[in-house]
Design a protein around this motif. Structure first.
Motif, PDB file in Angstrom:
ATOM      1  N   TYR A 302       1.295  -1.321   0.347  1.00  0.00           N
ATOM      2  CA  TYR A 302      -0.229   0.111   0.006  1.00  0.00           C
ATOM      3  C   TYR A 302       0.939   1.345   0.301  1.00  0.00           C
ATOM      4  CZ  TYR A 302      -4.402  -2.807   1.239  1.00  0.00           C
ATOM      5  OH  TYR A 302      -5.681  -3.465   0.719  1.00  0.00           O
ATOM      6  N   ARG A 303       0.336   1.891  -0.572  1.00  0.00           N
ATOM      7  CA  ARG A 303       1.004   3.182  -0.640  1.00  0.00           C
ATOM      8  C   ARG A 303       0.353   4.113  -0.647  1.00  0.00           C
ATOM      9  NH1 ARG A 303       3.697   4.350  -6.215  1.00  0.00           N
ATOM     10  NH2 ARG A 303       1.248   4.239  -6.601  1.00  0.00           N
ATOM     11  N   GLN A 304       0.659   5.741   0.143  1.00  0.00           N
ATOM     12  CA  GLN A 304       0.205   6.864   0.502  1.00  0.00           C
ATOM     13  C   GLN A 304       0.744   7.825   0.249  1.00  0.00           C
ATOM     14  OE1 GLN A 304      -0.440   8.168   4.389  1.00  0.00           O
ATOM     15  NE2 GLN A 304      -2.073   9.291   4.462  1.00  0.00           N
ATOM     16  N   VAL A 305       0.391   8.792  -1.156  1.00  0.00           N
ATOM     17  CA  VAL A 305       1.013  10.299  -1.001  1.00  0.00           C
ATOM     18  C   VAL A 305       0.018  11.216  -0.470  1.00  0.00           C
ATOM     19  CG1 VAL A 305       1.731  12.014  -3.099  1.00  0.00           C
ATOM     20  CG2 VAL A 305       1.266   9.227  -3.351  1.00  0.00           C
ATOM     21  N   TRP A 310      -4.638   5.137   1.549  1.00  0.00           N
ATOM     22  CA  TRP A 310      -3.749   4.135   1.369  1.00  0.00           C
ATOM     23  C   TRP A 310      -4.036   3.558   0.320  1.00  0.00           C
ATOM     24  CZ3 TRP A 310       1.277   3.547   3.143  1.00  0.00           C
ATOM     25  CH2 TRP A 310       1.473   4.304   4.179  1.00  0.00           C
ATOM     26  N   THR A 311      -3.613   3.377  -0.870  1.00  0.00           N
ATOM     27  CA  THR A 311      -3.960   2.313  -1.962  1.00  0.00           C
ATOM     28  C   THR A 311      -2.662   1.238  -2.235  1.00  0.00           C
ATOM     29  OG1 THR A 311      -5.109   4.639  -2.882  1.00  0.00           O
ATOM     30  CG2 THR A 311      -4.573   3.115  -4.201  1.00  0.00           C
ATOM     31  N   ALA A 312      -3.505   0.407  -2.588  1.00  0.00           N
ATOM     32  CA  ALA A 312      -3.066  -0.766  -2.932  1.00  0.00           C
ATOM     33  C   ALA A 312      -2.182  -0.181  -3.833  1.00  0.00           C
ATOM     34  CB  ALA A 312      -3.716  -2.125  -3.298  1.00  0.00           C
ATOM     35  N   ARG A 330       9.320   2.565  -9.744  1.00  0.00           N
ATOM     36  CA  ARG A 330       9.813   3.641  -9.940  1.00  0.00           C
ATOM     37  C   ARG A 330       9.657   5.502  -9.420  1.00  0.00           C
ATOM     38  NH1 ARG A 330      13.564   2.046 -13.857  1.00  0.00           N
ATOM     39  NH2 ARG A 330      14.012   0.577 -14.440  1.00  0.00           N
ATOM     40  N   PRO A 331       9.348   5.278  -8.341  1.00  0.00           N
ATOM     41  CA  PRO A 331       8.793   6.588  -8.020  1.00  0.00           C
ATOM     42  C   PRO A 331       8.683   7.301  -8.853  1.00  0.00           C
ATOM     43  CG  PRO A 331       9.828   5.443  -6.377  1.00  0.00           C
ATOM     44  CD  PRO A 331      10.266   4.746  -7.515  1.00  0.00           C
ATOM     45  N   THR A 332       8.375   8.774  -8.431  1.00  0.00           N
ATOM     46  CA  THR A 332       7.984   9.821  -9.138  1.00  0.00           C
ATOM     47  C   THR A 332       7.299  11.362  -8.176  1.00  0.00           C
ATOM     48  OG1 THR A 332       5.384  10.152  -9.882  1.00  0.00           O
ATOM     49  CG2 THR A 332       7.286   9.142 -11.709  1.00  0.00           C
ATOM     50  N   THR A 333       7.100  10.357  -6.705  1.00  0.00           N
ATOM     51  CA  THR A 333       6.798  11.293  -5.687  1.00  0.00           C
ATOM     52  C   THR A 333       6.633  10.432  -4.426  1.00  0.00           C
ATOM     53  OG1 THR A 333       5.006  12.656  -5.059  1.00  0.00           O
ATOM     54  CG2 THR A 333       4.546  10.730  -5.405  1.00  0.00           C
ATOM     55  N   ALA A 334       7.441  11.713  -3.634  1.00  0.00           N
ATOM     56  CA  ALA A 334       7.183  11.653  -2.195  1.00  0.00           C
ATOM     57  C   ALA A 334       5.964  10.654  -1.771  1.00  0.00           C
ATOM     58  CB  ALA A 334       7.510  11.836  -0.713  1.00  0.00           C
ATOM     59  N   ALA A 335       6.244   9.104  -0.612  1.00  0.00           N
ATOM     60  CA  ALA A 335       5.565   8.532  -0.080  1.00  0.00           C
ATOM     61  C   ALA A 335       6.238   7.501   0.465  1.00  0.00           C
ATOM     62  CB  ALA A 335       4.856   7.223  -1.649  1.00  0.00           C
ATOM     63  N   ARG A 336       4.700   7.328   1.605  1.00  0.00           N
ATOM     64  CA  ARG A 336       4.834   6.496   2.562  1.00  0.00           C
ATOM     65  C   ARG A 336       4.327   5.086   1.435  1.00  0.00           C
ATOM     66  NH1 ARG A 336       4.259  11.199   4.656  1.00  0.00           N
ATOM     67  NH2 ARG A 336       1.719  10.664   4.222  1.00  0.00           N
ATOM     68  N   TYR A 337       4.690   3.722   2.385  1.00  0.00           N
ATOM     69  CA  TYR A 337       4.402   2.598   2.056  1.00  0.00           C
ATOM     70  C   TYR A 337       4.606   1.865   3.418  1.00  0.00           C
ATOM     71  CZ  TYR A 337       5.899   4.220  -2.354  1.00  0.00           C
ATOM     72  OH  TYR A 337       6.242   5.080  -3.898  1.00  0.00           O
ATOM     73  N   ARG A 338       3.566   0.301   3.673  1.00  0.00           N
ATOM     74  CA  ARG A 338       3.572  -0.292   3.989  1.00  0.00           C
ATOM     75  C   ARG A 338       2.749  -1.371   3.560  1.00  0.00           C
ATOM     76  NH1 ARG A 338      -2.073   1.370   7.849  1.00  0.00           N
ATOM     77  NH2 ARG A 338      -2.788   2.366   6.529  1.00  0.00           N
TER      78      ARG A 338
END
Length: 462
Positions: A302-305, A310-312, A330-338
């Motif tokens: 999951y990622r949160q921008v 939070w999006t799968a 291949r990220p294009t912006t800052a984000a959090r993951y879990r």
């Protein structure tokens, strides 16, 4: 439990519960999705108790106490039982804990244990409290054992950052001692004031104390909750006093999964910085208590921008041997993951801890290539030389550059790999063309540096 609440209105009906929040936190299977209406899909009901429901004199447990046989014949299917509490500098066992847990287990109720915390500035107090709690509860790894709970409704005079650090230490210590991911019990008003509405604890299931018949208010941007304590003045057969009433935020099968042995997805990343468009990796292993691997099992990233949902973003399966998993982005912006394990019929669902990265643009480069002559006799000597520079003109030293050649109109083929010098980032080599040949230098780039190639230089025969 007691908690600090803002006043609530009881005019709302359970039909106002929001649907779909469980997916946002990934509480599918082992943690529930909200029901649209209690009348349409009844959710498991429960209680929480302490010595106060069977109190004897001088902090003892009364002879009668709770009649668990009668409780088990009601609609209540789970119970959280106070195991320990802190008063002053001492952490003590609840006098009725052992009897209450044995009675609940004997009657087939799902049961969990909680610690009523009184955080304090004393060094090591969180670790001592956690160890005292687990000394009373044991590992809580049996079928029917709900996760351990930190009852956080007193700040002990700590500032929000101090309280967050204390809570984090308690939670991680209990997790290390039991292998289970603890829950947090709190109220909206307490969390928003005493914890400064921290959003750093989403990896822990939320037991929210908000006395309302409608949807509870969720602090700290928790996407959903596991348990809702909606009343402190309930009456349940088998208990002679008022008792706290709770509802599990899901189905009976999801509650059963929630009470299975705990799991833990570990997570490591490439690092705290990602370069736009470059590979950035999340990897880890899915294990149960004792580090036993859960192989060939689906996990979701999951990622949160920003402050978004939070999006799968990806799903994979753990390996068949080590239970390792890996996601390459291949990220294009800052984000959090879990990473999320959604649970199964044998094991409880779990979240990994959060990991995040900032984002940077890759460094722009330029590769230069020149020849000392443009015409040469067949087999004659040609000196190629060049430099590798950043866009601002500073040299990129000790980097590999590949020199390619194309004979006539043929394909480009690699001639040699050279390394830029340690000072001016220069490189050179000698070639001996036998036909008209074009040359080009190519820098392949890296995670943080963009690739580049020189203009083609053609040497013709005289």
């Amino acid at each position: 439990m007691t908690a600090t609440f803002r006043p609530v209105r009881r005019a709302h009906i359970l039909s106002s519960m929001l649907a779909g929040l469980a997916l946002a936190l990934g509480l599918l299977a082992a943690q529930p999705a909200p029901a649209a209406s209690a009348a349409v899909r009844p959710r498991p009901a429960g209680i929480d108790v302490s010595r106060w429901q069977s109190a004897g004199p001088a902090d003892t447990c009364a002879t009668g106490g709770i009649d668990w046989a009668k409780v088990s014949r009601t609609s209540r299917t789970f119970v959280f039982i106070r195991a320990t509490r802190t008063s002053g500098m001492k952490t003590s066992r609840d006098a009725c804990f052992a009897r209450n847990r044995a009675g609940a287990r004997a009657r087939g109720l799902y049961r969990g244990a909680y610690h009523y915390a009184m955080p304090r500035k004393t060094a090591g107090s969180a670790v001592r409290d956690a160890r005292a709690f687990v000394a009373v509860t044991g590992g809580m790894q049996g079928a029917g054992d709900l996760p351990p709970v930190l009852d956080l409704e007193a700040s002990g005079g700590l500032k929000p950052t101090q309280l967050a650090s204390w809570a984090h230490t308690w939670l991680t210590t209990v997790r290390a001692l039991t292998g289970r991911q603890p829950m947090i019990y709190t109220s909206p008003s307490f969390w928003r004031s005493a914890m400064d509405d921290s959003t750093a604890f989403h990896a822990y299931p939320l037991w929210i104390a908000h006395w309302t018949s409608g949807a509870p208010s969720l602090p700290g941007k928790w996407p959903t909750y596991a348990v809702h304590q909606y009343s402190a003045s309930g009456r349940v057969s088998g208990i002679g006093t008022d008792v706290d009433l709770n509802v599990f935020n899901g189905s009976a099968s999801q509650l059963a999964a929630f009470a299975h042995p705990a799991t833990h997805p570990t997570v490591v990343t490439t690092g705290p910085t990602a370069y736009r468009g470059s590979p950035w990796q999340v990897s880890g292993r899915l294990t149960r208590a004792g580090g036993v691997p859960l192989t060939d099992t689906s996990v979701t990233l999951y990622r949160q921008v920003g402050l978004g949902p939070w999006t799968a973003v990806a799903k994979t399966r753990t390996s068949a041997v080590t239970a390792a998993y890996r996601f390459v982005l291949r990220p294009t912006t800052a984000a959090r993951y879990r990473v999320r394990f959604s649970g199964s019929t044998r094991f409880a669902a779990s979240w990994s801890y959060q990991r995040s990265h900032t984002i940077r643009n890759r460094v722009v480069t330029g590769t230069e290539l020149v020849t000392d002559v443009s015409r040469v006799r067949k087999g004659g000597t040609v000196h190629l030389s060049g430099r590798l520079l950043r866009a601002n003109g500073t040299p990129l030293t000790r980097r590999h550059v590949v020199v390619y050649q194309r004979v006539g109109t043929g394909r480009w083929t690699a001639v040699r790999t050279v390394t830029t010098s340690a000072s001016a980032a220069r490189f050179s080599l000698t070639v001996h063309p036998t036909r008209a040949t074009s040359y080009q230098a190519v820098f392949g780039g890296s995670l943080s540096i963009l690739p580049s190639r020189s203009a083609a230089r053609t040497v013709r025969l005289r």
